[in-house]
Write an enzyme that holds these catalytic residues in place. Sequence first.
Site, short mmCIF file in Angstrom:
data_model
loop_
_atom_site.label_atom_id
_atom_site.label_comp_id
_atom_site.label_asym_id
_atom_site.label_seq_id
_atom_site.Cartn_x
_atom_site.Cartn_y
_atom_site.Cartn_z
N GLU A 141 83.06 45.59 131.39
CA GLU A 141 83.23 45.06 130.04
C GLU A 141 82.71 46.01 128.97
OE1 GLU A 141 81.43 41.20 129.99
OE2 GLU A 141 83.24 40.21 130.74
N HIS A 174 87.15 36.04 126.98
CA HIS A 174 86.45 35.14 127.89
C HIS A 174 87.14 33.78 127.99
CE1 HIS A 174 83.23 38.11 127.49
NE2 HIS A 174 82.70 37.58 128.57
#
Length: 219
Positions: A141, A174
């Site tokens: 990420e 997310h």
Amino acid sequence: MKRSYKIILFSYIVMLLLLQPGTIITYQVLQWFGLKETHSLQIAALSIWYSLCFSGTLFISLFYLKDELRQSSRQNYSWIKIILWSIAGVFLALIAQTIAIEIELFFGSEVGSENTETILALIKQAPVFFFVTAIIGPILEETVFRKIIFGTLNQKYNFHIAAVISSLVFSLAHFEFEHVILYFAVGFVFAYLYNKTKRILVPILSHILMNTSVIIFAL
């Protein structure tokens, strides 16, 4: 944007799109080998596929960043500063998270992340998920959202514009839209750390420490 960055972004997007269908296929393959249809088998299928996806995408990312990583390794830098900034980053992220939670409560959002609760439940049943969540996930990420997206935008625009856009993308990725502010706040802190230190290792370590501490205290 560099060709290598485009390939990494494409790989990451493909990974996200394949997580659910790949888990279903893995489950069916395990059944084909004669394993009984149980909840444990579903967890096993999910664990296997997620581990392969995240590990594979991270491998692709590191492969296409190998030249940059090699150049970075030749530069002189203080490990003490990196460690101190990484630890400070955890506290900054926690403060930002606390403020974000208060804002979300003001707008009527419930406390607690469904994603986090699901991940913790999976870790209890499949410990391999700890490595995916605490180590592989943060490295991947930070590479995608901070080094590539934020780093590219920061070359064209000022810090605030680059940090806002990259943090928003990080938050939306997310798929927990009731906690957009929460993920945005954390993403903004990690962008600040990267911009301040010029070392992607700093937000990576902060992210790893934060995820690890959350898992350990929750379990």
